[in-house]
Design an enzyme around this catalytic site. Structure first.
Site, PDB file in Angstrom:
ATOM      1  N   ASP A  50      51.099  -9.316  40.143  1.00  0.00           N
ATOM      2  CA  ASP A  50      52.112  -8.302  40.397  1.00  0.00           C
ATOM      3  C   ASP A  50      52.617  -7.760  39.060  1.00  0.00           C
ATOM      4  O   ASP A  50      53.308  -8.458  38.322  1.00  0.00           O
ATOM      5  CB  ASP A  50      53.251  -8.949  41.203  1.00  0.00           C
ATOM      6  CG  ASP A  50      54.407  -7.996  41.401  1.00  0.00           C
ATOM      7  OD1 ASP A  50      54.270  -6.812  41.024  1.00  0.00           O
ATOM      8  OD2 ASP A  50      55.443  -8.440  41.925  1.00  0.00           O
ATOM      9  N   GLU A 128      48.759 -10.001   6.885  1.00  0.00           N
ATOM     10  CA  GLU A 128      49.446 -11.099   6.175  1.00  0.00           C
ATOM     11  C   GLU A 128      50.783 -11.279   6.867  1.00  0.00           C
ATOM     12  O   GLU A 128      51.763 -10.637   6.495  1.00  0.00           O
ATOM     13  CB  GLU A 128      49.720 -10.715   4.720  1.00  0.00           C
ATOM     14  CG  GLU A 128      48.515 -10.391   3.901  1.00  0.00           C
ATOM     15  CD  GLU A 128      48.894  -9.954   2.472  1.00  0.00           C
ATOM     16  OE1 GLU A 128      50.091  -9.845   2.148  1.00  0.00           O
ATOM     17  OE2 GLU A 128      47.974  -9.729   1.688  1.00  0.00           O
ATOM     18  N   GLU A 130      54.195 -12.902   7.731  1.00  0.00           N
ATOM     19  CA  GLU A 130      55.195 -13.819   7.164  1.00  0.00           C
ATOM     20  C   GLU A 130      56.122 -14.294   8.286  1.00  0.00           C
ATOM     21  O   GLU A 130      56.315 -13.600   9.276  1.00  0.00           O
ATOM     22  CB  GLU A 130      56.002 -13.101   6.080  1.00  0.00           C
ATOM     23  CG  GLU A 130      55.124 -12.659   4.918  1.00  0.00           C
ATOM     24  CD  GLU A 130      55.857 -11.796   3.893  1.00  0.00           C
ATOM     25  OE1 GLU A 130      55.374 -11.718   2.765  1.00  0.00           O
ATOM     26  OE2 GLU A 130      56.893 -11.184   4.235  1.00  0.00           O
ATOM     27  N   GLU A 185      56.620 -18.412   0.871  1.00  0.00           N
ATOM     28  CA  GLU A 185      56.985 -17.050   0.465  1.00  0.00           C
ATOM     29  C   GLU A 185      58.262 -17.073  -0.359  1.00  0.00           C
ATOM     30  O   GLU A 185      58.821 -18.134  -0.655  1.00  0.00           O
ATOM     31  CB  GLU A 185      57.115 -16.139   1.694  1.00  0.00           C
ATOM     32  CG  GLU A 185      55.955 -15.165   1.877  1.00  0.00           C
ATOM     33  CD  GLU A 185      55.750 -14.197   0.720  1.00  0.00           C
ATOM     34  OE1 GLU A 185      56.686 -13.986  -0.077  1.00  0.00           O
ATOM     35  OE2 GLU A 185      54.630 -13.651   0.602  1.00  0.00           O
ATOM     36  N   GLU A 192      53.822 -17.812   4.594  1.00  0.00           N
ATOM     37  CA  GLU A 192      52.791 -16.820   4.950  1.00  0.00           C
ATOM     38  C   GLU A 192      51.478 -17.551   5.164  1.00  0.00           C
ATOM     39  O   GLU A 192      51.144 -18.466   4.413  1.00  0.00           O
ATOM     40  CB  GLU A 192      52.648 -15.805   3.805  1.00  0.00           C
ATOM     41  CG  GLU A 192      51.544 -14.782   4.032  1.00  0.00           C
ATOM     42  CD  GLU A 192      51.484 -13.716   2.934  1.00  0.00           C
ATOM     43  OE1 GLU A 192      52.536 -13.123   2.620  1.00  0.00           O
ATOM     44  OE2 GLU A 192      50.393 -13.503   2.402  1.00  0.00           O
ATOM     45  N   HIS A 241      51.989  -7.145   6.080  1.00  0.00           N
ATOM     46  CA  HIS A 241      51.134  -6.166   5.412  1.00  0.00           C
ATOM     47  C   HIS A 241      49.769  -6.212   6.075  1.00  0.00           C
ATOM     48  O   HIS A 241      49.293  -7.294   6.426  1.00  0.00           O
ATOM     49  CB  HIS A 241      50.984  -6.508   3.931  1.00  0.00           C
ATOM     50  CG  HIS A 241      52.302  -6.721   3.254  1.00  0.00           C
ATOM     51  ND1 HIS A 241      52.455  -7.444   2.106  1.00  0.00           N
ATOM     52  CD2 HIS A 241      53.547  -6.306   3.602  1.00  0.00           C
ATOM     53  CE1 HIS A 241      53.726  -7.455   1.759  1.00  0.00           C
ATOM     54  NE2 HIS A 241      54.415  -6.781   2.655  1.00  0.00           N
ATOM     55  N   ARG A 308      54.625  -3.113  -5.953  1.00  0.00           N
ATOM     56  CA  ARG A 308      54.742  -3.537  -4.583  1.00  0.00           C
ATOM     57  C   ARG A 308      55.848  -2.837  -3.800  1.00  0.00           C
ATOM     58  O   ARG A 308      56.146  -3.223  -2.692  1.00  0.00           O
ATOM     59  CB  ARG A 308      54.971  -5.054  -4.539  1.00  0.00           C
ATOM     60  CG  ARG A 308      53.744  -5.770  -4.953  1.00  0.00           C
ATOM     61  CD  ARG A 308      53.934  -7.230  -5.206  1.00  0.00           C
ATOM     62  NE  ARG A 308      52.610  -7.815  -5.340  1.00  0.00           N
ATOM     63  CZ  ARG A 308      51.955  -8.411  -4.363  1.00  0.00           C
ATOM     64  NH1 ARG A 308      52.501  -8.541  -3.191  1.00  0.00           N
ATOM     65  NH2 ARG A 308      50.758  -8.887  -4.565  1.00  0.00           N
ATOM     66  N   GLU A 325      46.360  -1.399   1.424  1.00  0.00           N
ATOM     67  CA  GLU A 325      47.300  -2.335   2.035  1.00  0.00           C
ATOM     68  C   GLU A 325      48.505  -1.544   2.518  1.00  0.00           C
ATOM     69  O   GLU A 325      49.230  -0.970   1.713  1.00  0.00           O
ATOM     70  CB  GLU A 325      47.734  -3.379   0.989  1.00  0.00           C
ATOM     71  CG  GLU A 325      48.778  -4.359   1.482  1.00  0.00           C
ATOM     72  CD  GLU A 325      49.335  -5.254   0.359  1.00  0.00           C
ATOM     73  OE1 GLU A 325      48.862  -5.165  -0.798  1.00  0.00           O
ATOM     74  OE2 GLU A 325      50.263  -6.014   0.636  1.00  0.00           O
ATOM     75  N   ARG A 327      52.105  -1.586   3.812  1.00  0.00           N
ATOM     76  CA  ARG A 327      53.123  -2.628   3.632  1.00  0.00           C
ATOM     77  C   ARG A 327      54.326  -2.495   4.569  1.00  0.00           C
ATOM     78  O   ARG A 327      55.226  -3.320   4.545  1.00  0.00           O
ATOM     79  CB  ARG A 327      53.603  -2.637   2.172  1.00  0.00           C
ATOM     80  CG  ARG A 327      52.487  -3.043   1.218  1.00  0.00           C
ATOM     81  CD  ARG A 327      52.943  -2.979  -0.229  1.00  0.00           C
ATOM     82  NE  ARG A 327      54.091  -3.822  -0.514  1.00  0.00           N
ATOM     83  CZ  ARG A 327      54.050  -5.128  -0.792  1.00  0.00           C
ATOM     84  NH1 ARG A 327      52.888  -5.746  -0.829  1.00  0.00           N
ATOM     85  NH2 ARG A 327      55.159  -5.795  -1.035  1.00  0.00           N
TER      86      ARG A 327
HETATM   87  N1  GLU Z   1      58.550 -10.228   2.359  1.00  0.00           N
HETATM   88  C1  GLU Z   1      58.185  -8.953   1.784  1.00  0.00           C
HETATM   89  C2  GLU Z   1      58.253  -7.854   2.855  1.00  0.00           C
HETATM   90  O1  GLU Z   1      59.150  -7.841   3.587  1.00  0.00           O
HETATM   91  C3  GLU Z   1      56.807  -8.974   1.153  1.00  0.00           C
HETATM   92  C4  GLU Z   1      56.595  -9.999   0.071  1.00  0.00           C
HETATM   93  C5  GLU Z   1      55.152  -9.952  -0.453  1.00  0.00           C
HETATM   94  O2  GLU Z   1      54.863  -9.084  -1.268  1.00  0.00           O
HETATM   95  O3  GLU Z   1      54.338 -10.722   0.040  1.00  0.00           O
HETATM   96  O4  GLU Z   1      57.436  -7.004   2.997  1.00  0.00           O
HETATM   97 MG    MG Z   2      53.701 -11.979   1.542  1.00  0.00          MG
END
Ligand code: GLU
Ligand code: MG
Length: 436
Positions: A50, A128, A130, A185, A192, A241, A308, A325, A327
């Site tokens: 259902d 990846e 976390e 992390e 992670e 990411h 980053r 990547e 993010r």
């Molecule tokens: N925790 C970070 C985020 O919120 C990323 C840290 C990392 O570069 O792995 O994206």
């Molecule tokens: Mg990370």
């Protein structure tokens, strides 16, 4: 694996129960347990359930749905006891007449994959994810108390989650995951685990399994694992990411320096639709508490080869490993829908040959308003309401979801925002109560 192989393996391995799994539009894993006797029927796609009480599915009047099990997802749970060996199969949700159901997130991803296939492409994705490991209270309820003082790449004794993390990796490996790396992390209690990239559908299936295993194993260690994007103010939140590359005839189509023309166009598509995708890749009110400056999470729509802070980074890996990547996504997203919108956004960039803006190899958190204008750097939505508005306006993202899912998703997220917005939050009481 074919259906026949699944039936044979089930008998050989003495499997007693099979969990038929699927996700609702919010990415929550659901399941119904059947006995091995009915496994053949599940593989033939004749097990009904259902669907009317599942978020985003159907109305009461048309509630009967069918689960069509995908034999490629057969997996015996390593933790199941010998007398009650249990396996799982991930299913597509269909209508009783066998037609596919437009409210099934896995079907939406398959549709996007087919569109890519027509152009000769297969998307590979490597996430990846976390997560935090928190203590539970005396009644077993989760807290936000961190149980260790570790930071990035730390090890025990400050990393108190090491044992649980190792057990998670071992369990995942037993379930066929190709483990790549795991580490502590940045934030206390934050971890992670990375597994190998794979084709988009397998990666989405893996992610729902991954979240399930991590939470389960954590519970066995007396801990609560959460994929909530920003459980604690003032420290890093949890991102997911995703490393992305397109493959054609066994060759990585992004190979180039730093990316091929196709890679740059795909990335331009991601940047172009970044605002429209956000409500899917970052689905919670809380997701937007992570997307603020200063915590390694992106705020700006830009790309870079090194640092980053931007939305897209091109890691140093070259040759067959060339990838980009993304993010922005966080691990609370529905992985099927997230990969569907990411793929369609990237393909839109290729189709329209969108030009990629020049890279911004600067710390974006420190850019002045004037510099942002100069570099043409836009921002991600500040909150869920803004993100939902952007999703509504983005035809490419909406059609990646399909009108059925898009409509229900937008409605659900609007309600979520309204409920949040109507609350009186602790911050307001602390800030205003005595002053006014
Ligand atoms: N925790 C970070 C985020 O919120 C990323 C840290 C990392 O570069 O792995 O994206
Ligand atoms: Mg990370």
């Amino acid at each position: 694996m074919t259906a026949d192989e699944v039936l044979r393996r089930a008998a050989e391995e003495g499997v007693r129960f099979v969990r038929l799994q699927f996700t609702d539009i919010l990415g929550i894993l659901k399941n119904v347990v059947i006995s091995r006797r009915d496994l053949g029927r599940a593989l033939d796609g004749v097990i009904t359930f259902d669907g009317s009480s599942i978020d985003g599915f159907v109305r009461i009047e048309e509630s009967d749905m069918v689960l069509r099990a995908d034999p490629a997802t057969w997996c015996v749970f390593p933790w199941s006891e010998p007398g009650a060996r249990t396996a799982r199969l991930i299913c597509d949700v269909c209508r009783t007449d066998g037609r596919s159901f437009e409210g099934c997130p896995r079907t939406a991803l398959k549709r996007a994959i087919e569109t890519a296939q027509q152009l000769g492409y297969a998307l590979h994705a490597g996430p990846e994810a976390e997560f935090f490991l928190f203590l539970t209270d005396e009644r077993g309820r989760p807290t936000t108390q961190t149980h260790d003082t570790g930071g990035y790449f730390d090890l025990s004794p400050v990393d108190k989650g090491e044992q649980a993390r190792r057990a998670m990796v071992l369990t995942l490996e037993e379930m066929g995951f190709q483990f790549e790396a795991s580490h502590h992390e940045n934030s206390p209690g934050q971890h992670e685990i990375r597994f190998a990239h794979g084709e988009a559908l397998a990666t989405a299936d893996n992610l729902v399994t991954f979240r399930h295993v991590v939470r389960r194993v954590a519970a066995r260690h007396g801990l609560h694992a959460t994929f909530m994007p920003k459980p604690i103010y003032g420290i890093n939140g949890c991102g997911m990411h995703i490393h992305l590359s397109l493959h054609k005839a066994g060759r990585n189509q992004f190979e180039g320096k730093p990316l091929s023309a196709i890679g740059l166009q795909f990335m331009a598509g991601l940047l172009h639709h970044a605002r429209g995708m956000c409500a899917v890749t970052n689905p919670l009110v809380n997701s937007y508490k992570r997307l603020v400056p200063g915590y390694e999470a992106p705020v700006d729509i830009a790309w870079s080869e090194q640092n980053r802070s931007p939305l897209v980074r091109v890691p140093a890996a070259a040759g067959a490993d060339t990838r980009l990547e993304l993010r922005s996504p966080d691990p609370s997203c529905n992985p099927y829908l997230a990969l569907a919108v990411i793929l369609m956004a990237g393909l839109d960039g290729i189709r329209r040959k969108l030009p990629a803006p020049p890279p911004v190899n600067r710390n974006l958190y420190r850019l002045s308003a004037e510099e942002r204008r100069q570099f043409g750097v836009g921002s991600l939505p500040r909150n869920l309401l803004e993100a939902v508005g952007e999703l509504e306006r983005d035809e490419v993202v909406r059609s990646a979801l399909g009108e059925h899912i898009a409509g229900r998703y937008i409605a659900a997220k609007q309600v979520e925002w309204d409920v949040f917005h109507d609350q009186v939050h602790d911050w307001e009481v602390g800030e205003y109560l005595s002053r006014y």
